[in-house]
Scaffold this motif. Sequence first.
Motif, PDB file in Angstrom:
ATOM      1  N   CYS A  44       0.802  -1.149   0.059  1.00  0.00           N
ATOM      2  CA  CYS A  44      -0.296   0.046  -0.091  1.00  0.00           C
ATOM      3  C   CYS A  44       1.032   1.105   0.217  1.00  0.00           C
ATOM      4  O   CYS A  44       2.032   1.295   0.590  1.00  0.00           O
ATOM      5  CB  CYS A  44      -0.822  -0.163   1.351  1.00  0.00           C
ATOM      6  SG  CYS A  44      -1.767   1.503   1.146  1.00  0.00           S
ATOM      7  N   MET A  68      -0.515   4.267   0.492  1.00  0.00           N
ATOM      8  CA  MET A  68      -1.351   5.465   0.872  1.00  0.00           C
ATOM      9  C   MET A  68      -0.959   6.161   2.186  1.00  0.00           C
ATOM     10  O   MET A  68      -1.136   7.352   2.446  1.00  0.00           O
ATOM     11  CB  MET A  68      -2.804   4.990   0.936  1.00  0.00           C
ATOM     12  CG  MET A  68      -3.544   4.525  -0.057  1.00  0.00           C
ATOM     13  SD  MET A  68      -3.618   5.655  -1.471  1.00  0.00           S
ATOM     14  CE  MET A  68      -4.778   6.868  -0.599  1.00  0.00           C
ATOM     15  N   HIS A  69      -0.217   5.339   2.852  1.00  0.00           N
ATOM     16  CA  HIS A  69       0.287   5.881   4.307  1.00  0.00           C
ATOM     17  C   HIS A  69      -0.792   6.778   5.489  1.00  0.00           C
ATOM     18  O   HIS A  69      -0.192   7.861   5.589  1.00  0.00           O
ATOM     19  CB  HIS A  69       1.625   6.682   3.893  1.00  0.00           C
ATOM     20  CG  HIS A  69       2.548   6.236   3.316  1.00  0.00           C
ATOM     21  ND1 HIS A  69       3.584   5.281   4.020  1.00  0.00           N
ATOM     22  CD2 HIS A  69       2.848   5.790   1.967  1.00  0.00           C
ATOM     23  CE1 HIS A  69       4.219   4.812   3.296  1.00  0.00           C
ATOM     24  NE2 HIS A  69       4.120   5.056   2.061  1.00  0.00           N
ATOM     25  N   CYS A  70      -1.575   6.133   5.564  1.00  0.00           N
ATOM     26  CA  CYS A  70      -2.655   6.686   6.557  1.00  0.00           C
ATOM     27  C   CYS A  70      -1.826   6.869   7.829  1.00  0.00           C
ATOM     28  O   CYS A  70      -1.243   5.603   8.123  1.00  0.00           O
ATOM     29  CB  CYS A  70      -3.720   5.755   6.820  1.00  0.00           C
ATOM     30  SG  CYS A  70      -4.996   5.494   5.328  1.00  0.00           S
ATOM     31  N   CYS A  76      -1.294   3.665  10.396  1.00  0.00           N
ATOM     32  CA  CYS A  76      -1.405   2.349   9.956  1.00  0.00           C
ATOM     33  C   CYS A  76       0.125   1.780   9.547  1.00  0.00           C
ATOM     34  O   CYS A  76       0.987   2.548   9.063  1.00  0.00           O
ATOM     35  CB  CYS A  76      -2.294   2.070   8.366  1.00  0.00           C
ATOM     36  SG  CYS A  76      -2.264   0.443   7.735  1.00  0.00           S
ATOM     37  N   VAL A 119       0.653  -1.212   7.654  1.00  0.00           N
ATOM     38  CA  VAL A 119       0.658  -1.885   6.700  1.00  0.00           C
ATOM     39  C   VAL A 119       1.875  -1.441   5.789  1.00  0.00           C
ATOM     40  O   VAL A 119       2.531  -2.182   5.052  1.00  0.00           O
ATOM     41  CB  VAL A 119      -0.643  -2.067   6.183  1.00  0.00           C
ATOM     42  CG1 VAL A 119      -0.750  -2.676   4.597  1.00  0.00           C
ATOM     43  CG2 VAL A 119      -1.725  -2.882   6.961  1.00  0.00           C
ATOM     44  N   ILE A 134      -5.488  -2.128  -0.891  1.00  0.00           N
ATOM     45  CA  ILE A 134      -6.293  -1.022  -1.615  1.00  0.00           C
ATOM     46  C   ILE A 134      -6.604  -2.010  -3.068  1.00  0.00           C
ATOM     47  O   ILE A 134      -6.037  -1.370  -3.943  1.00  0.00           O
ATOM     48  CB  ILE A 134      -5.665   0.190  -1.724  1.00  0.00           C
ATOM     49  CG1 ILE A 134      -4.265   0.050  -1.836  1.00  0.00           C
ATOM     50  CG2 ILE A 134      -6.025   1.036  -0.399  1.00  0.00           C
ATOM     51  CD1 ILE A 134      -3.722   1.517  -2.232  1.00  0.00           C
ATOM     52  N   HIS A 166     -10.408   1.270  -1.226  1.00  0.00           N
ATOM     53  CA  HIS A 166     -10.242   2.781  -0.613  1.00  0.00           C
ATOM     54  C   HIS A 166     -11.237   3.645  -1.238  1.00  0.00           C
ATOM     55  O   HIS A 166     -11.433   3.619  -2.440  1.00  0.00           O
ATOM     56  CB  HIS A 166      -8.964   3.104  -1.031  1.00  0.00           C
ATOM     57  CG  HIS A 166      -8.478   4.265  -0.154  1.00  0.00           C
ATOM     58  ND1 HIS A 166      -9.117   5.455  -0.079  1.00  0.00           N
ATOM     59  CD2 HIS A 166      -7.502   4.243   0.692  1.00  0.00           C
ATOM     60  CE1 HIS A 166      -8.381   6.592   0.661  1.00  0.00           C
ATOM     61  NE2 HIS A 166      -7.583   5.805   1.373  1.00  0.00           N
ATOM     62  N   ARG A 216      -6.365  10.666   5.107  1.00  0.00           N
ATOM     63  CA  ARG A 216      -7.250   9.907   4.233  1.00  0.00           C
ATOM     64  C   ARG A 216      -7.878  11.003   3.212  1.00  0.00           C
ATOM     65  O   ARG A 216      -8.553  11.863   3.615  1.00  0.00           O
ATOM     66  CB  ARG A 216      -8.546   9.474   4.976  1.00  0.00           C
ATOM     67  CG  ARG A 216      -8.172   8.279   6.117  1.00  0.00           C
ATOM     68  CD  ARG A 216      -7.795   7.133   5.496  1.00  0.00           C
ATOM     69  NE  ARG A 216      -9.148   6.378   4.974  1.00  0.00           N
ATOM     70  CZ  ARG A 216      -9.126   5.068   4.520  1.00  0.00           C
ATOM     71  NH1 ARG A 216      -8.143   4.359   4.641  1.00  0.00           N
ATOM     72  NH2 ARG A 216     -10.359   4.332   4.190  1.00  0.00           N
TER      73      ARG A 216
HETATM   74  S1  SF4 Z   1      -5.285   2.066   6.215  1.00  0.00           S
HETATM   75 FE1  SF4 Z   1      -5.274   0.740   4.207  1.00  0.00          FE
HETATM   76  S2  SF4 Z   1      -5.088   2.550   2.913  1.00  0.00           S
HETATM   77 FE2  SF4 Z   1      -4.507   3.174   4.812  1.00  0.00          FE
HETATM   78  S3  SF4 Z   1      -2.218   2.788   4.720  1.00  0.00           S
HETATM   79 FE3  SF4 Z   1      -3.124   1.235   6.019  1.00  0.00          FE
HETATM   80  S4  SF4 Z   1      -3.757  -0.296   4.213  1.00  0.00           S
HETATM   81 FE4  SF4 Z   1      -3.005   1.633   3.229  1.00  0.00          FE
END
Ligand code: SF4
Length: 465
Positions: free
Chosen positions: A176, A178-180, A183, A185, A221, A261, A300
């Motif tokens: 991913c 996106m780097h929320c 998170c 992940v 995502i 997403h 986000r």
């Molecule tokens: S919450 Fe989902 S979109 Fe955001 S960084 Fe984590 S895996 Fe990626």
Amino acid sequence: MSSVYIKTYGCQMNERDSEQVARDLVAHGYTIASHEKEADVILLNTCSVREMAESKAIGKMGFLKKDRRAKPQLVLGYLGCMAQRLGGTLAEKTPHVDLIVGTQKFHRVADYVTEAIKRREELLRAQEEDEFKALALSARPPLVDVGIEEGSQNTIRDHLLVEKKSTEFISIMQGCNMHCTFCIVPTTRGPERSRPINEIVQEAKQLVEHGVKEVTLLGQIVNLYGRHEMPKVDGKSPFVQLLEALHAVHGLERIRFTSPHPMGFRKDLVECIGRLPKVMEHVHLPLQSGSDRILKAMHRPYTVAAYRKLVHDLRSARPEIAITTDIIVGFPGETEEDYLASRRLAEELQFDGAFIFRYSPRGNTPAATMENQLPEEIKEIRNKDLLDVVNTSASKKLEACVGTLQEVLCEGPSRNDPTRLAGRTRTNKIVIFEGGQRFHREIFEVRITRATSSTLYGDPAITIS
Ligand code: SF4
């Protein structure tokens, strides 16, 4: 040959990764144990999303040390997200572990297990024959591989297929970008990498040949699938192209995907969901917060208005669609007003279900060091309150099914009552009903007779011959 037990923590992607590891182990001549007490090798496929999940795995590994007293040859290992995040430092907390393998190396696990078994046998021999050698061997660090491997997203592609299943997961991408801010992940799974469409279609065809009728496409995502590797064609994103290619697979009856997403949910995808009947009427659409201020702090990149419009567009494209979500309460700096905005939005949008998470700080994420971390009591109060809201709308949706005919794919015996069968509606609601072997893996209609807060009950309306 040794038998291996894999205990999986966390999400559906982890379940799918465990299945791939199990399949590779079987190809290497290992058997898969159905219980850890029968196993010669125990692997914990870990999750890092919440601190609790990591503590559970580390606690479990601590307990397994005792099992080794009775079974000294027992090999123990960590796989997956926590292994990736903590690497060799896991051996400081649990020095008895034999192997630690990260998320880009699942395809190497069988080789590492073979190596770990050899090392253990060597140690046990030395303990009988040579005290000094045994001391040296027992001081060896575990086998650790948490490296990055190009193309690793293409290695999650085989299935165990020993048990006849009606539904299977297909991992279509990893990582991913996106780097929320909450998170972990992107750290544990790396950047986005997607598999080619033709390979995914091939995998689906093989599953169909084994009787599978439904696939769930997995990705962190999932709807941003292929955006770095493939161009748009006729205005259609790679994900829409993939859905269309799978829709054309003869014998594949149902397609699901998780988790998208909101940002990548463009017109072409909404239109495709309205157009392709094999794409099921269920979208899990993580909201995370009903406050624009908090969404921004979470990184986000959408607004509440854009999310609301997307829900309306999906419901217009497919009126019967079920929408479920994830919402975090107690994010750093979340005021009572921010929380009430999430609550109001949940009441307004009437989700079919929702996972409510109390914010839990994860090391090396920006939110963990933000000011105004909230006390656990506030998180707990908001969590309970919001759960009441989403459970009420979820119950209403289930109640509305009573008296209707629902198309169900039978997945086999119910987990809670194996004398009855369980299946899922097109909207992903669980249905329990009476029936025999002939219903297994079939799609048919069930008349819904009653609903509890989480489950539907019914009678098959058509006799399968
Ligand atoms: S919450 Fe989902 S979109 Fe955001 S960084 Fe984590 S895996 Fe990626």
